[in-house]
Scaffold this active site. Structure first.
Site, short mmCIF file in Angstrom:
data_model
loop_
_atom_site.label_atom_id
_atom_site.label_comp_id
_atom_site.label_asym_id
_atom_site.label_seq_id
_atom_site.Cartn_x
_atom_site.Cartn_y
_atom_site.Cartn_z
N CYS A 249 -2.15 -19.11 14.41
CA CYS A 249 -1.77 -18.33 15.60
C CYS A 249 -1.94 -19.25 16.81
O CYS A 249 -2.84 -20.08 16.83
CB CYS A 249 -2.68 -17.14 15.80
SG CYS A 249 -2.71 -16.02 14.42
N ASP B 162 -7.50 3.11 11.99
CA ASP B 162 -7.17 2.68 10.63
C ASP B 162 -8.32 3.08 9.73
O ASP B 162 -9.46 2.65 9.96
CB ASP B 162 -6.97 1.16 10.60
CG ASP B 162 -5.51 0.79 10.42
OD1 ASP B 162 -4.91 1.31 9.46
OD2 ASP B 162 -5.00 0.00 11.22
N ARG C 75 0.83 -1.21 0.00
CA ARG C 75 0.00 0.00 0.00
C ARG C 75 0.86 1.25 0.00
O ARG C 75 0.62 2.18 -0.74
CB ARG C 75 -0.92 0.00 1.22
CG ARG C 75 -1.65 1.31 1.43
CD ARG C 75 -2.74 1.20 2.47
NE ARG C 75 -3.65 0.14 2.12
CZ ARG C 75 -4.24 -0.68 3.01
NH1 ARG C 75 -4.00 -0.53 4.30
NH2 ARG C 75 -5.06 -1.62 2.62
N TYR C 76 1.84 1.28 0.87
CA TYR C 76 2.73 2.44 0.97
C TYR C 76 3.95 2.18 0.09
O TYR C 76 4.36 1.04 -0.09
CB TYR C 76 3.17 2.64 2.43
CG TYR C 76 2.01 2.78 3.38
CD1 TYR C 76 1.28 3.96 3.44
CD2 TYR C 76 1.64 1.72 4.20
CE1 TYR C 76 0.21 4.08 4.32
CE2 TYR C 76 0.57 1.84 5.08
CZ TYR C 76 -0.14 3.03 5.14
OH TYR C 76 -1.19 3.14 6.00
N ASP D 135 -11.23 -1.78 14.88
CA ASP D 135 -11.62 -1.49 13.50
C ASP D 135 -13.02 -2.03 13.17
O ASP D 135 -13.76 -2.44 14.05
CB ASP D 135 -10.55 -1.98 12.52
CG ASP D 135 -10.38 -3.48 12.64
OD1 ASP D 135 -11.39 -4.15 12.86
OD2 ASP D 135 -9.25 -3.96 12.52
N LYS E 35 -3.14 4.53 8.80
CA LYS E 35 -3.30 4.97 10.19
C LYS E 35 -3.47 6.48 10.28
O LYS E 35 -2.67 7.23 9.73
CB LYS E 35 -2.08 4.54 11.01
CG LYS E 35 -1.96 3.05 11.14
CD LYS E 35 -0.74 2.66 11.91
CE LYS E 35 -0.53 1.16 11.81
NZ LYS E 35 -0.19 0.70 10.44
N CYS F 24 -7.50 -14.69 18.64
CA CYS F 24 -8.06 -13.56 19.39
C CYS F 24 -9.44 -13.25 18.86
O CYS F 24 -9.61 -13.10 17.64
CB CYS F 24 -7.16 -12.34 19.25
SG CYS F 24 -5.43 -12.73 19.51
N ARG G 241 -8.12 -9.97 11.01
CA ARG G 241 -7.97 -10.83 9.82
C ARG G 241 -8.72 -12.14 9.96
O ARG G 241 -8.29 -13.17 9.47
CB ARG G 241 -6.48 -11.10 9.57
CG ARG G 241 -5.72 -9.87 9.21
CD ARG G 241 -4.42 -10.17 8.49
NE ARG G 241 -3.72 -8.93 8.34
CZ ARG G 241 -2.54 -8.65 8.91
NH1 ARG G 241 -1.93 -9.59 9.62
NH2 ARG G 241 -1.99 -7.48 8.76
N ARG H 102 7.19 0.14 1.86
CA ARG H 102 7.09 -0.99 2.78
C ARG H 102 5.94 -1.92 2.37
O ARG H 102 4.98 -1.46 1.75
CB ARG H 102 6.91 -0.52 4.22
CG ARG H 102 5.79 0.47 4.45
CD ARG H 102 6.12 1.33 5.67
NE ARG H 102 5.02 2.18 6.05
CZ ARG H 102 4.82 3.40 5.55
NH1 ARG H 102 5.64 3.88 4.62
NH2 ARG H 102 3.80 4.13 5.96
N CYS I 284 -9.86 -10.34 16.32
CA CYS I 284 -8.89 -10.29 15.21
C CYS I 284 -9.43 -9.56 13.98
O CYS I 284 -10.57 -9.77 13.55
CB CYS I 284 -8.51 -11.72 14.81
SG CYS I 284 -7.27 -11.76 13.50
#
Ligand code: SF4
Length: 397
Positions: A140, A345, A127-128, A308, A352, A144, A149, A131, A147
């Site tokens: 995982c 976000d 996206r940027y 989010d 961000k 969580c 994702r 990076r 989460c």
């Protein structure tokens, strides 16, 4: 004069080991402290969970209905941090399904950060300009409940097979503008040391890559994963940054302290990214205690994320005002290092966006009026503006 050194001031002693629930009372330390054993013994069913905590009807129902969408998985270590008799225990809220997960709001999104839209090849979000986010596994240690994702985490069909891994590495190699790689997942530390070292060695061999970040919650949910040999392996590939995700002071056990120490001793810089969660950490006292403990563990509180727009997490979402009040309660009242950035976000891929309480009260020409943390007003004259020094001098006459 000889100075007597006091050796009784070990800060590690201020952190307590996680208590061992009855079901694992006789487990050998060699097993309990082994991350592979912890992964293999993850709690995935209600039958096992019932042996560790007093499960409520709501949790039983939510597990049955959410299981196909997002698995339950809890390491014995993380389960040992749960208060077995408190349905509102902050560790439990993060790891055991709740009815709120079944409630999908029309404003919620399957991919709240728009990561798939910026995916030039499977496994890379670019996206940027300088990076990328590099997905290496779907797995995982603990799934969580909040989460972001959920759409791919815990789903084996979204796993990064070797072919995808090679395509991702080839993309990074071909794009010389990339200098920073965030190695993510799932949790990248679910990969074996050998697979991780292969990834790091390939990236380090690329002239244009400067730094790596490992985004991992293993320090919180499976600190046994941070072995001496793993930490030593990382030393070969510095600079390596670790971005982790402590949400509550209860997660700051002696095991977590030791895991952070091994990484810090190996030269890694560790940053924490807390997510603001209702009932878990949505009050200033909890965040202050967490951040003070993190600093003692050599972890820098880096971000507080507003929850989010991921699907099925509305029961965790707090008003934006809550985050602003928390920042207001920290800034000035404790060390600046204990004050993270509060960010939201931008839904759908906006990146961000920082959120700050209002400290600038007004501007009149080159006169800026601010308030400090005690609400006292201060005027700053911006002398870099053309003619401002002359104006002040004439006003003084
Ligand atoms: S460790 Fe991270 S990626 Fe894995 S379930 Fe938790 S929040 Fe999601």
């Amino acid at each position: 004069m000889a100075f007597e050194i006091n050796t009784k001031n070990n800060i590690r002693d201020r952190f307590k080991c996680a208590p061992r629930p009855e079901i694992w009372k006789d487990t050998e330390p060699k097993d309990w402290n082994n991350w592979v054993w912890q992964q293999q013994k993850r709690i995935k069913s209600m039958e096992v969970l019932e042996k560790v905590i007093a499960v409520t009807d709501e949790e039983r129902g939510a597990f049955a209905q959410s299981h196909d969408m997002f698995n339950m998985g809890i390491t014995p270590y993380y389960a040992s941090l749960i208060d077995p008799n408190d349905p509102n225990c902050p560790i439990r809220l993060q790891s055991v399904p709740k009815a709120g997960e079944l409630n999908i709001l029309p404003t919620e999104l399957e991919d709240p950060l728009g990561e798939e839209a910026d995916m030039p090849v499977p496994g890379i979000t670019h996206r940027y300009p300088d990076r990328v986010l590099f997905y290496t596994t779907h797995n995982c240690p603990v799934y969580c409940r909040h989460c972001t994702r959920k759409r791919k985490v815990s789903d084996p069909s979204s796993s990064a097979a070797n072919k995808q891994l090679e395509e991702s590495l080839a993309y990074i190699e071909a794009h010389k503008e990339i200098r920073d790689v965030v190695i993510s997942g799932g949790d990248p530390l679910s990969n074996s040391d050998d697979r991780l070292e292969y990834i790091l060695s390939r990236l380090r061999a690329m002239e244009h890559i400067q730094i790596f970040r490992l985004g991992t919650r293993n320090l919180v949910t499976l600190p046994q994963r941070i072995t001496e040999s793993f930490a030593n392996m990382l030393k070969k590939y510095h600079p390596v940054f670790i971005h982790t995700h402590f949400n509550h002071p209860k997660e700051c056990s002696q095991e977590a302290f030791d895991a952070c120490a091994r990484l810090a001793d190996a030269g890694c810089v560790i940053n924490n990214q807390m997510v603001l969660l209702k009932g878990v950490n949505d009050d200033p006292k909890t965040v202050l205690e967490l951040n003070h403990k993190l600093l003692m563990m050599r972890v820098r509180p880096y971000y507080i994320f507003q929850c989010d727009q991921a699907q099925g997490i509305s029961h965790f979402r707090t008003p934006i005002e809550t985050g602003l009040k928390i920042i207001e309660s920290l800034r000035g009242w404790t060390s600046g290092m204990a004050v993270p950035h509060f960010v939201i976000d931008g839904p759908g891929g906006g990146g961000k966006i920082p959120l700050l309480p209002k400290y600038l009260l007004k501007r009149e020409g080159n006169k800026w009026t601010f308030r400090n943390y005690k609400n006292k007003e201060y005027v700053y004259i911006d002398t870099s503006e053309p003619g401002s020094v002359e104006t002040i001098a004439s006003e003084k006459k």
